[in-house]
Write a protein that holds these residues in place. Sequence first.
Motif, PDB file in Angstrom:
ATOM      1  N   THR A 101     -10.602  15.037  19.829  1.00 59.23           N
ATOM      2  CA  THR A 101      -9.860  16.184  19.293  1.00 59.23           C
ATOM      3  C   THR A 101      -8.416  15.797  18.989  1.00 59.23           C
ATOM      4  N   LEU A 102      -7.777  15.077  19.906  1.00 59.03           N
ATOM      5  CA  LEU A 102      -6.402  14.631  19.683  1.00 59.03           C
ATOM      6  C   LEU A 102      -6.316  13.746  18.439  1.00 59.03           C
ATOM      7  N   SER A 103      -7.261  12.820  18.284  1.00 55.02           N
ATOM      8  CA  SER A 103      -7.237  11.897  17.141  1.00 55.02           C
ATOM      9  C   SER A 103      -7.372  12.649  15.826  1.00 55.02           C
ATOM     10  N   LEU A 104      -8.262  13.632  15.787  1.00 58.08           N
ATOM     11  CA  LEU A 104      -8.443  14.390  14.551  1.00 58.08           C
ATOM     12  C   LEU A 104      -7.277  15.342  14.317  1.00 58.08           C
ATOM     13  N   ALA A 105      -6.740  15.926  15.390  1.00 60.85           N
ATOM     14  CA  ALA A 105      -5.568  16.801  15.250  1.00 60.85           C
ATOM     15  C   ALA A 105      -4.386  16.013  14.700  1.00 60.85           C
ATOM     16  N   HIS A 106      -4.276  14.744  15.070  1.00 61.84           N
ATOM     17  CA  HIS A 106      -3.224  13.883  14.519  1.00 61.84           C
ATOM     18  C   HIS A 106      -3.378  13.754  13.010  1.00 61.84           C
ATOM     19  N   GLU A 107      -4.613  13.629  12.534  1.00 63.88           N
ATOM     20  CA  GLU A 107      -4.844  13.540  11.083  1.00 63.88           C
ATOM     21  C   GLU A 107      -4.427  14.827  10.381  1.00 63.88           C
ATOM     22  N   ASN A 108      -4.395  15.925  11.133  1.00 59.27           N
ATOM     23  CA  ASN A 108      -4.052  17.228  10.552  1.00 59.27           C
ATOM     24  C   ASN A 108      -2.629  17.657  10.900  1.00 59.27           C
ATOM     25  N   ASN A 109      -1.816  16.658  11.239  1.00 63.72           N
ATOM     26  CA  ASN A 109      -0.357  16.813  11.350  1.00 63.72           C
ATOM     27  C   ASN A 109       0.142  17.609  12.541  1.00 63.72           C
ATOM     28  N   PHE A 110      -0.672  17.786  13.575  1.00 59.49           N
ATOM     29  CA  PHE A 110      -0.056  18.093  14.867  1.00 59.49           C
ATOM     30  C   PHE A 110       0.713  16.835  15.259  1.00 59.49           C
ATOM     31  N   ARG A 111       1.957  16.996  15.688  1.00 63.72           N
ATOM     32  CA  ARG A 111       2.795  15.822  15.891  1.00 63.72           C
ATOM     33  C   ARG A 111       3.239  15.613  17.342  1.00 63.72           C
ATOM     34  N   CYS A 112       3.146  16.646  18.155  1.00 67.44           N
ATOM     35  CA  CYS A 112       3.442  16.481  19.576  1.00 67.44           C
ATOM     36  C   CYS A 112       2.202  16.877  20.367  1.00 67.44           C
ATOM     37  N   PHE A 113       1.786  15.997  21.245  1.00 69.25           N
ATOM     38  CA  PHE A 113       0.635  16.257  22.102  1.00 69.25           C
ATOM     39  C   PHE A 113       1.080  16.140  23.557  1.00 69.25           C
ATOM     40  N   ILE A 114       0.822  17.186  24.329  1.00 68.66           N
ATOM     41  CA  ILE A 114       1.148  17.188  25.753  1.00 68.66           C
ATOM     42  C   ILE A 114      -0.165  17.265  26.518  1.00 68.66           C
ATOM     43  N   ILE A 115      -0.367  16.325  27.424  1.00 73.05           N
ATOM     44  CA  ILE A 115      -1.587  16.299  28.235  1.00 73.05           C
ATOM     45  C   ILE A 115      -1.183  16.492  29.686  1.00 73.05           C
ATOM     46  N   LEU A 116      -1.683  17.561  30.291  1.00 71.45           N
ATOM     47  CA  LEU A 116      -1.385  17.873  31.689  1.00 71.45           C
ATOM     48  C   LEU A 116      -2.603  17.536  32.533  1.00 71.45           C
ATOM     49  N   THR A 117      -2.407  16.709  33.555  1.00 67.69           N
ATOM     50  CA  THR A 117      -3.501  16.338  34.450  1.00 67.69           C
ATOM     51  C   THR A 117      -3.195  16.858  35.851  1.00 67.69           C
ATOM     52  N   SER A 118      -4.190  16.813  36.725  1.00 67.64           N
ATOM     53  CA  SER A 118      -3.982  17.316  38.078  1.00 67.64           C
ATOM     54  C   SER A 118      -2.940  16.474  38.804  1.00 67.64           C
ATOM     55  N   ASP A 119      -2.396  17.041  39.877  1.00 65.62           N
ATOM     56  CA  ASP A 119      -1.353  16.341  40.635  1.00 65.62           C
ATOM     57  C   ASP A 119      -2.000  15.323  41.570  1.00 65.62           C
ATOM     58  N   ASN A 120      -2.681  14.394  40.968  1.00 61.48           N
ATOM     59  CA  ASN A 120      -3.336  13.291  41.672  1.00 61.48           C
ATOM     60  C   ASN A 120      -3.014  12.062  40.838  1.00 61.48           C
ATOM     61  N   THR A 121      -2.076  11.244  41.306  1.00 65.55           N
ATOM     62  CA  THR A 121      -1.566  10.160  40.456  1.00 65.55           C
ATOM     63  C   THR A 121      -2.667   9.191  40.052  1.00 65.55           C
ATOM     64  N   TRP A 122      -3.641   8.985  40.934  1.00 65.87           N
ATOM     65  CA  TRP A 122      -4.767   8.124  40.564  1.00 65.87           C
ATOM     66  C   TRP A 122      -5.512   8.715  39.375  1.00 65.87           C
ATOM     67  N   LEU A 123      -5.857  10.015  39.470  1.00 65.98           N
ATOM     68  CA  LEU A 123      -6.581  10.663  38.394  1.00 65.98           C
ATOM     69  C   LEU A 123      -5.721  10.724  37.129  1.00 65.98           C
ATOM     70  N   GLY A 124      -4.409  10.987  37.310  1.00 64.03           N
ATOM     71  CA  GLY A 124      -3.513  11.021  36.157  1.00 64.03           C
ATOM     72  C   GLY A 124      -3.461   9.689  35.434  1.00 64.03           C
ATOM     73  N   LYS A 125      -3.362   8.612  36.189  1.00 63.38           N
ATOM     74  CA  LYS A 125      -3.349   7.278  35.591  1.00 63.38           C
ATOM     75  C   LYS A 125      -4.690   6.968  34.923  1.00 63.38           C
ATOM     76  N   GLN A 126      -5.777   7.376  35.563  1.00 56.06           N
ATOM     77  CA  GLN A 126      -7.106   7.179  34.998  1.00 56.06           C
ATOM     78  C   GLN A 126      -7.195   7.860  33.632  1.00 56.06           C
ATOM     79  N   THR A 127      -6.697   9.097  33.548  1.00 52.72           N
ATOM     80  CA  THR A 127      -6.715   9.834  32.285  1.00 52.72           C
ATOM     81  C   THR A 127      -5.802   9.183  31.251  1.00 52.72           C
TER      82      THR A 127
END
Length: 728
Positions: A101-127
């Motif tokens: 979805t992010l890759s296709l949204a980029h093609e359609n000129n969304f220019r800022c993407f914010i990804i929020l992950t859980s407060d688990n640094t391992w899981l955040g890094k994995q994502t």
Amino acid sequence: MKLFMKHTPIKINGNCIDRLISKLERQIGQKEAHRLNEAAIDIVQKCVNIYYENFGYGDVGENSKGLVSQPYRGQDPIPNGTTGLIYGRVQSGKTNTTIATLSLAHENNFRCFIILTSDNTWLGKQTANRFNNQVQAGPVFFDWEAWNNNPINFAKTKVKPYIKDTGIVLISTKNRHHLDKLLKVLKEANVKDVPTLIFDDEADNASLNTNESKQSKQGKDAIPDSTIFEKIGKIRQEVANHIYIQITATPQSLLLQKLSHPCKPKFCAALPEPGNSYMGGELFFSENSNYCCIVGAEEINQLKKQKGAINPGNKWEIPEGLRLALCCFFLGSTYKMLSSDSENAKYSFLAHICYKQDIHSVLEQVISQFVINLDQAIRDKSSETESKKALKWLEQAYNELNKTADDLPPLDILINELKFQLRRAIPKIINANNPDKEPNYNPGMNILIGGNRLGRGVTIDGLMVTYYGRDAKQKVVDTVHQHARMYGYRPHLKDVTRLFLPEHILYTFRSIHEADEAMRQAIGDDIHNIKLQPVWIGGTLKPTRSNVLDPTVIGVLAPGKLIFPQNPAYKKEEIKDNFQNIENILSNYQDDYCYYEVDIDLIIQIISYTKSYYIPGEEWEYKRIIKGLTDIKSKGTTKGRLNVRRGKKNKNQGLDMPRKDPFQWRFGFGSGEWSIEAKKKYPDVPTLIICYQKGEKSKGWDNHSIYLPMLVLPKQKFVLMFNYDDDE
């Protein structure tokens, strides 16, 4: 796949999305990659449409500029109607769907993407790593560590050069300090000037207002919003021209928010179905599943009470179910090692019975000692008696695996290889006390023991056997469902995959699986406008934690309860037509004391002809009642009971009950004995007691006879929870 009407054309190709799909075809196969691409097209089309409806044309989509032309100036701090939901299954590839979805949204000129992950640094890094490794020819990726020391300088030197060019992706855990610094980055870089897409992974976990319930009682002035909810709100206000996509497999708490709430999804962005290789609830929780093994509840309790600690006088002391689970894992892993082309393949055993760290230590001791003893026994380093025991237990595991694995080598071949592998199976505890916050996998066998850190959102490499015993006194559907780490795409391990758990927990998971399927079906009726939707759950379960809900707008239809309208319409002009319709239906039901067996459809029809005015706080609202009865019918209960009360003492001329104010009816519109009899005789089906009142003016009515409904819900069949928002 059902799509929105295309208000705004979108691009469906481009370097970023094409490269991603090509890579995914090699990783997961052409069919699965195509499915993800279709899901991304559906989601981005909806996002572009919603953006157009809220902020105008030309910023995003085909032939767009990628710049905000009409900054949001609405009255609400956060634009209403910009929250969507990606409702995937546990471990079903939601992250890959989001990446596409992010890759296709980029093609359609969304220019800022914010990804929020859980407060688990391992899981955040994995994502973060999964996004960064998969996406090419698109935006530039940074995670919270990149701006942690100096967010202002980061905004100037990293964000501004890219934001209106290639675009930028900012990944942050839902940690208060990380979010504060992210907000500084957004302000300094003027991100509000470009269209933004926010992905909130596990949005039901940390993003909701955990003070919602308290505020409903004491007021927002007395109780502030919870910290993470407040900070995400400030981020949404800063990037006002945005679409906010919630991602979760357990949206109960989101769907039960008030319609005006910024976390209430207004549309469902996609419901991507997992492929055939997905192992989910159907595999484990269908009747007589070969992939699910029952263990005694007492052995889980013994382990939790630390009675499972090693007894020096009997070094084979290990609960029977845990022993079989481990032996299945040892043989299954050995089989896969012998048949795999990869020397570095990983196979995992997960033990998850409690969040308490001392219990993790008990399990580690028990399993470690068993591994040592079994290893010595199969290598003839123990007595002949113990070697025979070991062989007997491995035979039991072999027979268990033979139920689903067609190509198992002979047992002696597996044991011969196990002699070289078993001593490497050293249990690892993964919890807050362990300096390794994530598993350090070894090639071959891995035994993982833990609780919360091995729960929500975490993908466990090569998970083969799960030993599960987590059993809260008050079970919450979305929390327990997220513990289903055994779900996922591991087709090469399916034949030796097993879940070991007590029978009562199996029933809980089965109820949750059925609830999940029913909710997906309900949302599927109208995925664009999620309003009146029930959450179907088992009678002993809560759909979500109560602190994130406003109890004043939540209604519960509980098992075995008598419900009826508190404010029935009674004016002659309002009821006369429907009265005649009910009269025609009930002409054949003349015995006051008979509880006739009828189709639920007939009960629904009768209720649809009654009329009442909803009073906040009451349980009766006929659309919701009909929806509940329809769901009961869909679960296989097609018959109910009908009792028509015309007043035997009055020679069936009608009951003489006076009309009362709302909440003054004690037993409904007649005797409490009627519903008691229904509950006692027909506890498993709904019973409609329809009361024929004379309706005399002297009794507060309008000199017109009236039929008033009372419904006895079936006992322990279901709980339905609704959000009774007045805006609905």
